[in-house]
Design an enzyme around this catalytic site. Structure first.
Site, PDB file in Angstrom:
ATOM      1  N   ARG A 108     -10.368  -1.043   7.488  1.00  0.00           N
ATOM      2  CA  ARG A 108      -9.494  -1.919   8.300  1.00  0.00           C
ATOM      3  C   ARG A 108      -9.017  -1.202   9.555  1.00  0.00           C
ATOM      4  O   ARG A 108      -8.758  -1.816  10.583  1.00  0.00           O
ATOM      5  CB  ARG A 108      -8.377  -2.520   7.462  1.00  0.00           C
ATOM      6  CG  ARG A 108      -7.318  -1.577   6.884  1.00  0.00           C
ATOM      7  CD  ARG A 108      -6.426  -0.997   7.938  1.00  0.00           C
ATOM      8  NE  ARG A 108      -5.088  -0.727   7.472  1.00  0.00           N
ATOM      9  CZ  ARG A 108      -4.354   0.277   7.905  1.00  0.00           C
ATOM     10  NH1 ARG A 108      -4.836   1.170   8.777  1.00  0.00           N
ATOM     11  NH2 ARG A 108      -3.124   0.439   7.466  1.00  0.00           N
ATOM     12  N   LYS A 134       0.863  -1.186   0.000  1.00  0.00           N
ATOM     13  CA  LYS A 134       0.000   0.000   0.000  1.00  0.00           C
ATOM     14  C   LYS A 134       0.898   1.232   0.000  1.00  0.00           C
ATOM     15  O   LYS A 134       1.891   1.282   0.730  1.00  0.00           O
ATOM     16  CB  LYS A 134      -0.914  -0.006   1.232  1.00  0.00           C
ATOM     17  CG  LYS A 134      -1.918   1.130   1.208  1.00  0.00           C
ATOM     18  CD  LYS A 134      -2.979   0.972   2.283  1.00  0.00           C
ATOM     19  CE  LYS A 134      -2.515   1.519   3.608  1.00  0.00           C
ATOM     20  NZ  LYS A 134      -3.629   1.708   4.559  1.00  0.00           N
ATOM     21  N   ASP A 168     -15.111  17.078  18.654  1.00  0.00           N
ATOM     22  CA  ASP A 168     -14.249  17.463  17.533  1.00  0.00           C
ATOM     23  C   ASP A 168     -13.876  18.924  17.737  1.00  0.00           C
ATOM     24  O   ASP A 168     -14.658  19.706  18.287  1.00  0.00           O
ATOM     25  CB  ASP A 168     -14.992  17.287  16.199  1.00  0.00           C
ATOM     26  CG  ASP A 168     -14.041  17.280  15.008  1.00  0.00           C
ATOM     27  OD1 ASP A 168     -13.802  16.195  14.445  1.00  0.00           O
ATOM     28  OD2 ASP A 168     -13.531  18.370  14.635  1.00  0.00           O
ATOM     29  N   GLN A 194     -12.044   7.958  10.174  1.00  0.00           N
ATOM     30  CA  GLN A 194     -11.676   6.760  10.961  1.00  0.00           C
ATOM     31  C   GLN A 194     -12.611   6.588  12.153  1.00  0.00           C
ATOM     32  O   GLN A 194     -12.870   5.454  12.581  1.00  0.00           O
ATOM     33  CB  GLN A 194     -10.218   6.827  11.440  1.00  0.00           C
ATOM     34  CG  GLN A 194      -9.200   7.273  10.407  1.00  0.00           C
ATOM     35  CD  GLN A 194      -9.224   6.483   9.111  1.00  0.00           C
ATOM     36  OE1 GLN A 194      -9.442   5.270   9.108  1.00  0.00           O
ATOM     37  NE2 GLN A 194      -9.011   7.153   7.990  1.00  0.00           N
TER      38      GLN A 194
HETATM   39  N1  LIG Z   1      -3.840   3.982  12.797  1.00  0.00           N
HETATM   40  C1  LIG Z   1      -4.343   3.759  11.621  1.00  0.00           C
HETATM   41  O1  LIG Z   1      -4.465   2.639  11.159  1.00  0.00           O
HETATM   42  C2  LIG Z   1      -4.798   4.928  10.814  1.00  0.00           C
HETATM   43  C3  LIG Z   1      -5.308   4.784   9.526  1.00  0.00           C
HETATM   44  C4  LIG Z   1      -5.779   5.911   8.855  1.00  0.00           C
HETATM   45  C5  LIG Z   1      -5.698   7.143   9.471  1.00  0.00           C
HETATM   46  N2  LIG Z   1      -5.156   7.235  10.717  1.00  0.00           N
HETATM   47  C6  LIG Z   1      -5.048   8.478  11.432  1.00  0.00           C
HETATM   48  O2  LIG Z   1      -6.303   8.777  12.009  1.00  0.00           O
HETATM   49  C7  LIG Z   1      -6.401  10.184  12.178  1.00  0.00           C
HETATM   50  C8  LIG Z   1      -7.747  10.669  11.630  1.00  0.00           C
HETATM   51  O3  LIG Z   1      -7.826  10.372  10.243  1.00  0.00           O
HETATM   52  P1  LIG Z   1      -9.176  10.635   9.445  1.00  0.00           P
HETATM   53  O4  LIG Z   1      -9.000  10.029   8.099  1.00  0.00           O
HETATM   54  O5  LIG Z   1     -10.315  10.237  10.301  1.00  0.00           O
HETATM   55  O6  LIG Z   1      -9.126  12.221   9.320  1.00  0.00           O
HETATM   56  P2  LIG Z   1     -10.379  13.220   9.171  1.00  0.00           P
HETATM   57  O7  LIG Z   1      -9.816  14.487   8.637  1.00  0.00           O
HETATM   58  O8  LIG Z   1     -11.488  12.560   8.443  1.00  0.00           O
HETATM   59  O9  LIG Z   1     -10.858  13.421  10.700  1.00  0.00           O
HETATM   60  C9  LIG Z   1     -10.082  14.054  11.665  1.00  0.00           C
HETATM   61  C10 LIG Z   1     -11.035  14.861  12.549  1.00  0.00           C
HETATM   62  O10 LIG Z   1     -10.281  15.355  13.668  1.00  0.00           O
HETATM   63  C11 LIG Z   1     -10.746  16.680  13.936  1.00  0.00           C
HETATM   64  N3  LIG Z   1      -9.716  17.387  14.703  1.00  0.00           N
HETATM   65  C12 LIG Z   1      -8.612  18.014  14.246  1.00  0.00           C
HETATM   66  N4  LIG Z   1      -7.862  18.478  15.281  1.00  0.00           N
HETATM   67  C13 LIG Z   1      -8.522  18.118  16.410  1.00  0.00           C
HETATM   68  C14 LIG Z   1      -8.276  18.308  17.786  1.00  0.00           C
HETATM   69  N5  LIG Z   1      -7.176  18.952  18.237  1.00  0.00           N
HETATM   70  N6  LIG Z   1      -9.184  17.848  18.682  1.00  0.00           N
HETATM   71  C15 LIG Z   1     -10.297  17.194  18.250  1.00  0.00           C
HETATM   72  N7  LIG Z   1     -10.600  16.996  16.945  1.00  0.00           N
HETATM   73  C16 LIG Z   1      -9.706  17.440  16.039  1.00  0.00           C
HETATM   74  C17 LIG Z   1     -11.018  17.251  12.568  1.00  0.00           C
HETATM   75  O11 LIG Z   1     -11.877  18.364  12.645  1.00  0.00           O
HETATM   76  C18 LIG Z   1     -11.651  16.058  11.854  1.00  0.00           C
HETATM   77  O12 LIG Z   1     -13.056  16.033  12.004  1.00  0.00           O
HETATM   78  C19 LIG Z   1      -5.186  10.768  11.485  1.00  0.00           C
HETATM   79  O13 LIG Z   1      -4.189  11.019  12.431  1.00  0.00           O
HETATM   80  C20 LIG Z   1      -4.718   9.657  10.573  1.00  0.00           C
HETATM   81  O14 LIG Z   1      -3.327   9.720  10.260  1.00  0.00           O
HETATM   82  C21 LIG Z   1      -4.717   6.170  11.386  1.00  0.00           C
END
Ligand SMILES: NC(=O)c1ccc[n+]([C@@H]2O[C@H](COP(=O)([O-])OP(=O)(O)OC[C@H]3O[C@@H](n4cnc5c(N)ncnc54)[C@H](O)[C@@H]3O)[C@@H](O)[C@H]2O)c1
Length: 325
Positions: free
Chosen positions: A112, A69, A162, A140
Site C-alpha cells: 500500500r 494496524k 543507496d 518500499q
Molecule cells: N510512508 C509510508 O507509508 C511508509 C511505510 C513503510 C515504511 N516507510 C518508511 O520508508 C523508509 C524505507 O523503509 P523500507 O522498509 O524500504 O526500509 P529498507 O531497510 O528495506 O530500505 C531502506 C534502504 O535505505 C538505504 N539507506 C539507508 N540510509 C541511507 C541514506 N542516507 N542514503 C541512501 N540510502 C540509505 C538502506 O541501505 C536500505 O537499502 C523508512 O523510513 C520507513 O519508515 C514509510
C-alpha cells in the site's frame, strides 16, 4: 466465535496484484476525500532511539473496512538480519465490532505504500514521465517502482542510489528481472539520481544521521518528489521551493508536526491531500513546470481497504488458520 489468522506467507499467497492494491487505495482515498472515513492521527511508542511502534486505526464507510494496524519500524534490525518493518493488523466486523481476522502487516504495508506513490504520480507527475529515481533501494522502493510502472506508461529509466552500493545492485538485479524493458542506472549520490528525474522517491530509514540532504534546485522544474521517509532526505529549502506541497493526509501531517520532531521545515500551506485529489475536489498537476512535493506518511485507510480485500479472498479460498476468539 472464530477469527482468521493469516501469516505473511498466507497474505502473499493470496496473490493480490499491485494493480488490485492501487484499485483498493483509489476507492479508499476517494472515500476519505468525501469525508466517509474515520482515521485519528497515529499514536506511537518509542522503545529505542530512532525506533517506533505505531497504532493505526481506520474505518472506511461503504467499503466495510475497519480495524487497527500495530506496526513497528526498527532501523537496527537490518544489522540483525530482521526486517525493518514488522507488525500485525486486526480487521473488525463493522456491524458488531467482533475481530474477523489477524494478519501479518509487512506485505500490506509495503504494497500500500508503493501504491500511494503510484497514486501521487497519477495526479501529480508530469505527463509523459519517463525517468524515476529512488534514494534508498529497500522494500518500499521496490513496491513503489511496481506502482509507478502501472501509473506511468512512458517510464523508461530508473535511477538508483543507496548508501550501500550493494543494496542498489540487489535492487537493480531483482527489479531488472521483473521489468526487463526498463533501463536501470546505479548512481554514486542522491543528487545524481534525482536531478534528471521526473519522479523522485525517497525511502531511507527515518534517522537523524546520515541524511542525503537533497537541497533546493535538486528536484528539476516540473518534477515530482514523493517522500516516504518524512523529512529525512530533503532539506527544508528544497521542500519550500516547491510550487505545491501535498500529502496523503493533511490532518496526520499537521498532528505529527505539532509534536515538534518532524516537519519543522515544511511549507506553511499544504495544497491538497490524496483524498481530495482522488475525489476530484482539488486539481492535480496544472502545469508542466510546477515542482510538486508529496509527503506520503502512510495512512491506515490504505491498510484497511487492502486488508478487507485480502480477508474476503482468504474466506473464498479457505486460506489461513481459524482460531477461537
Ligand atoms: N510512508 C509510508 O507509508 C511508509 C511505510 C513503510 C515504511 N516507510 C518508511 O520508508 C523508509 C524505507 O523503509 P523500507 O522498509 O524500504 O526500509 P529498507 O531497510 O528495506 O530500505 C531502506 C534502504 O535505505 C538505504 N539507506 C539507508 N540510509 C541511507 C541514506 N542516507 N542514503 C541512501 N540510502 C540509505 C538502506 O541501505 C536500505 O537499502 C523508512 O523510513 C520507513 O519508515 C514509510
Amino acid at each position: 466465535m472464530e477469527l482468521v489468522y493469516l501469516s505473511r506467507a498466507d497474505v502473499e499467497g493470496l496473490g493480490m496484484s499491485m494493480r488490485e492494491v492501487l484499485a483498493a487505495l483509489t476507492l479508499g482515498f476517494a472515500a476519505k476525500g468525501r469525508g466517509e472515513t474515520e482515521m485519528p492521527p497515529k499514536p506511537g511508542i518509542h522503545t529505542r532511539p530512532d525506533c517506533f511502534i505505531h497504532a493505526m486505526p481506520a474505518y472506511v464507510r461503504g467499503l466495510e473496512a475497519a480495524g487497527l494496524k500495530w506496526v513497528s519500524g526498527y532501523p537496527p534490525n537490518v544489522a540483525k538480519g530482521l526486517p525493518y518493518i514488522t507488525g500485525l493488523l486486526i480487521l473488525n466486523d463493522c456491524e458488531t465490532g467482533v475481530p474477523l481476522a489477524v494478519m501479518d502487516c509487512a506485505w500490506i504495508t509495503a504494497m500500500r505504500t508503493g501504491a500511494s506513490v503510484g497514486i501521487s504520480a497519477r495526479y501529480l507527475a508530469p505527463s509523459g514521465s519517463s525517468v524515476a529515481a529512488f534514494v534508498g533501494c529497500g522494500v518500499q522502493a521496490r513496491t513503489s517502482l511496481m506502482a509507478l510502472v502501472e501509473e506511468l506508461p512512458a517510464l523508461a529509466e530508473v535511477r538508483c542510489y543507496d548508501l550501500f552500493p550493494e543494496a542498489a545492485r540487489r535492487f537493480i538485479g531483482e527489479m531488472g528481472a521483473l521489468f526487463p524493458l526498463l533501463r536501470f542506472v546505479a548512481c554514486a549520490s542522491a543528487p545524481e539520481a534525482v536531478r534528471p528525474a521526473d519522479v523522485a522517491v525517497t525511502a531511507i530509514p527515518i534517522v537523524a544521521d546520515p541524511r542525503p540532504d537533497l537541497d533546493a534546485g535538486m528536484l528539476k522544474r516540473g518534477g515530482l518528489a514523493v517522500s516516504l521517509d518524512y523529512d529525512s532526505a530533503w532539506t527544508s529549502a528544497a521542500m519550500r521551493e516547491c510550487d505545491r506541497f501535498c500529502s496523503d493526509d493533511v490532518g496526520q501531517l499537521l498532528a505529527t508536526k505539532e509534536h515538534g520532531v518532524y516537519f519543522g521545515g515544511i511549507p506553511d500551506r499544504i495544497s491538497a491531500d490524496l483524498g481530495e485529489l482522488a475525489a476530484g475536489l482539488k486539481p492535480g498537476r496544472e502545469s508542466g513546470s510546477e515542482r510538486i512535493f508529496s509527503m506520503n506518511m502512510g495512512i491506515a485507510v490504505d491498510d484497511m481497504v487492502t486488508a478487507r480485500v485480502l480477508y474476503e479472498r482468504a474466506l473464498e479460498r479457505r486460506a489461513g488458520v481459524r482460531l477461537p476468539l
